[in-house]
Design a protein around this motif. Structure first.
Motif, PDB file in Angstrom:
ATOM      1  N   ARG A   1       0.804  -1.217   0.000  1.00  0.00           N
ATOM      2  CA  ARG A   1       0.000   0.000   0.000  1.00  0.00           C
ATOM      3  C   ARG A   1       0.845   1.278   0.000  1.00  0.00           C
ATOM      4  N   ALA A   2       0.155   2.364  -0.293  1.00  0.00           N
ATOM      5  CA  ALA A   2       0.855   3.633  -0.477  1.00  0.00           C
ATOM      6  C   ALA A   2       1.269   4.265   0.835  1.00  0.00           C
ATOM      7  N   CYS A   3       0.379   4.205   1.825  1.00  0.00           N
ATOM      8  CA  CYS A   3       0.665   4.934   3.060  1.00  0.00           C
ATOM      9  C   CYS A   3       1.653   4.142   3.916  1.00  0.00           C
ATOM     10  N   PRO A   4       2.837   4.687   4.142  1.00  0.00           N
ATOM     11  CA  PRO A   4       3.835   3.929   4.879  1.00  0.00           C
ATOM     12  C   PRO A   4       3.425   3.640   6.317  1.00  0.00           C
ATOM     13  N   SER A   5       2.523   4.459   6.867  1.00  0.00           N
ATOM     14  CA  SER A   5       2.179   4.248   8.263  1.00  0.00           C
ATOM     15  C   SER A   5       0.905   3.424   8.438  1.00  0.00           C
TER      16      SER A   5
END
Lengths: 391, 210
Positions: free
Chosen positions: B97-101
């Motif tokens: 996924r794009a969001c690292p967090s």
């Protein structure tokens, strides 16, 4: 493969003697005098004093840049001063013109909203397809017109590329200032994937601005509205927008730069940055790392406030496309491997001359562009001290 | 023919309305041009379903729903909320996924990976129910048609006219070699999703909060 060994004496000396520095600074003194005066010597003593202070301020900084060989140290002083006094000047101007920092519907309908460079990416597609500027500003005339900002932006892009973000942007100095307060970062690890976020913000705002013919970033996200102007809270929607941009300002411009010692807003959120990074490709100046001199100490990687240097890019002998040419890496490099460079020339030759060339372009732009706002900001502070009011 | 010409003349606006949904998806997927054409067809099928359902509705009520502000806001608001849900879901829960967090991966394999057509159809349908300016024109004209068949045909031809402008979209597949664009596409989908969520929520509120 580069060898890693302890930092040594700078292989390439960029310091100059006082006499030589003065000689090299002389043309800048004449140019700034000409550009700042604009053909007219201020008649009012206070204005003359403010002019003299501003003129000396810039030229002393430029002399020190040449004499000490440090770029970022003195650039930051000028750049941060510019941002702080821009805020003083702009807010005072808003109070003078409107009585508050808030924008009324009337002013929006009358197209009297000052235009800033951050709007530019959103205006391009609608302007190309509908011949409409989707921003309620004045095309020419008035305060901060659209045409004047476009001209300044094109000039800056051609001369400095993304150097604009470290030498010209009147907002950039704010997170630059906060990123310098602590001696050591409290948050060290930043996932490199976050560096894609500004591109995503750019894509999102360009697409939504084209769909809704509205400057989405200005309406919803721009954190700098906190210190310039914002829409008067007259509805739930505007209240939410206000909460969003104030929160973003606190997080991206104050807290995160403070904790990470990086320019978080500029390097991880601002959508103007990626667009400006593209202009780095056509700009004649860049920053190179000479692999023959580099000791692989990684100080530049750790110090870069915009995450524009990675270990891979050091090995490749260059910075990433997002480099803002602030000069931090050039200052911290113990061996002098990192240096300003003119494209198409050998990296190892005439390094001082190339640095001087870049500094002339960038510093002259900064001094010319910011001088008016710095003088106005200073005048208003003096007025505050002497009369108790800035307006 | 009238529907097709209307679609052709106003298709650029339709493309501008579809682009915030379609472009981040195509970039995020990083597929080939051919696969993107297949994705576009699925998206368009969803949009066609949205249009045709409206054709039936417009003919059925013989009136222009867009003039009914309360119901219009409810419908567009719901469409935006659905779109935002899909975009945010796509951005946060896709594998890699794009969001690292972002944490956790759950039902994504069922909805996204094993049933990609369902995902694209839903996005197309929600986009098709949006009242972009050309669509308002089409609804107004369809409401004046004499029969259900005429109304459906009008929307079908209108759909074909507007779809022409989406043909360049699959060529984003030429950029699939740039890994960064996959991440950027997914991040942009999340941001646009958040933007749509608020637009949809305020519309659903029906002016109460305005």
């Amino acid at each position: 493969m580069m060898k890693e060994h302890p930092p040594q004496e700078k292989t390439v000396e960029v310091r100059q003697s006082a006499g030589k520095s003065f000689l090299f600074a002389l043309p800048m003194m004449l140019l700034t005098l000409m550009m700042m005066l604009g053909g007219r010597i201020p008649s009012d003593p206070q204005q003359l004093f403010v002019f003299a202070v501003t003129y000396l301020f810039f030229n002393v900084l430029f002399f020190l840049m040449l004499h000490t060989g440090k770029t970022d140290r003195y650039r930051a002083i000028a750049f941060i001063t510019f941002s702080l006094l821009f805020v003083v000047s702009f807010v005072s101007h808003m109070f003078e013109a409107r009585g508050s920092m808030s924008l009324s519907h009337e002013k929006i309908i009358l197209c009297e909203v000052p235009f800033c460079h951050l709007v530019i990416p959103m205006t391009l597609i609608p302007a190309a397809f509908t011949k409409t500027i989707i921003f309620p500003g004045m095309i020419t005339g008035g305060f901060a017109s659209i045409a004047s900002m476009f001209v300044i932006w094109i000039g800056a892009s051609l001369s400095m590329g993304r150097g604009w973000c470290s030498w010209g942007c009147f907002f950039g100095g704010l997170d630059d200032a906060f990123s310098r307060i602590l001696k050591k970062p409290l948050l060290r690890k930043i996932n490199p994937r976050w560096t894609y976020l500004p591109w995503a913000v750019l894509l999102a705002i360009v697409l939504t601005a084209a769909a809704f013919l509205s400057p989405t970033y200005c309406t919803w996200l721009c954190p700098f509205k906190t210190v310039t102007e914002f829409q008067a809270v007259t509805s739930f929607k505007i209240l939410v927008q206000t909460i969003i941009f104030v929160s973003l300002f606190i997080a991206l411009v104050i807290v995160l730069p403070l904790l990470t010692k990086r320019r978080i807003q500029c390097s991880l959120f601002c959508p103007f940055g990626p667009m400006q990074a593209l202009t780095n490709r056509i700009n004649v100046f860049d920053v190179r790392i000479d692999p023959d001199i580099c000791t692989n100490c990684k100080r530049c990687v750790k110090a870069c406030p915009t995450l524009s240097i990675t270990e891979e890019s050091v090995r490749a002998g260059r910075t990433l496309m997002s480099c803002m040419k602030c000069g931090t890496c050039v200052d911290v490099c113990p061996s002098g491997a990192a240096a300003f460079h003119v494209r198409g020339t050998p990296v190892e030759e005439n390094r001082n001359m190339k640095r001087l060339l870049f500094l002339y372009v960038a510093f002259l732009f900064l001094a010319t562009f910011s001088a008016g706002m710095i003088q106005d900001g200073l005048s208003r502070i003096i007025r505050l001290i002497t009369t108790g009011s800035m307006i | 023919m009238q529907g097709f010409v209307l679609g052709l003349s106003s298709g650029a606006v339709c493309a501008a309305y579809c682009a915030p949904v379609l472009v981040p998806y195509l970039l995020g997927e990083g597929r080939s041009v051919l696969q993107n054409f297949s994705a576009l067809l699925q998206f368009l099928l969803g949009r066609l379903l949205g249009y045709l359902s409206f054709a039936v509705f417009a003919w059925g009520i013989h009136t222009s729903l867009p003039q009914d502000i309360v119901h219009r806001n409810l419908l567009i608001g719901a469409a935006y909320v659905i779109l935002s849900g899909l975009l945010i879901f796509y951005s946060f829960f896709k594998a890699g996924r794009a969001c690292p967090s972002a944490g956790g991966q759950g039902i994504d394999h069922w909805l996204r990976d094993s049933r990609p057509s369902l995902f694209l159809l839903s996005m197309g349908l929600a986009t098709g129910l949006n009242f972009c300016p050309p669509f308002l024109l089409a609804v107004a004209t369809a409401a004046e048609q004499a029969s259900l068949l005429q109304s459906v045909l009008f929307f079908l031809t209108f759909f074909l006219g507007t779809s022409v402008f989406l043909i360049p979209a699959p060529f984003l597949g030429l950029l699939r070699g740039f890994y960064a664009l996959h991440v950027i596409g997914k991040m942009a989908a999340g941001l646009i999703g958040a933007y749509y969520l608020f637009i949809g929520a305020t519309m659903l509120a029906g002016g109460f909060f305005r």
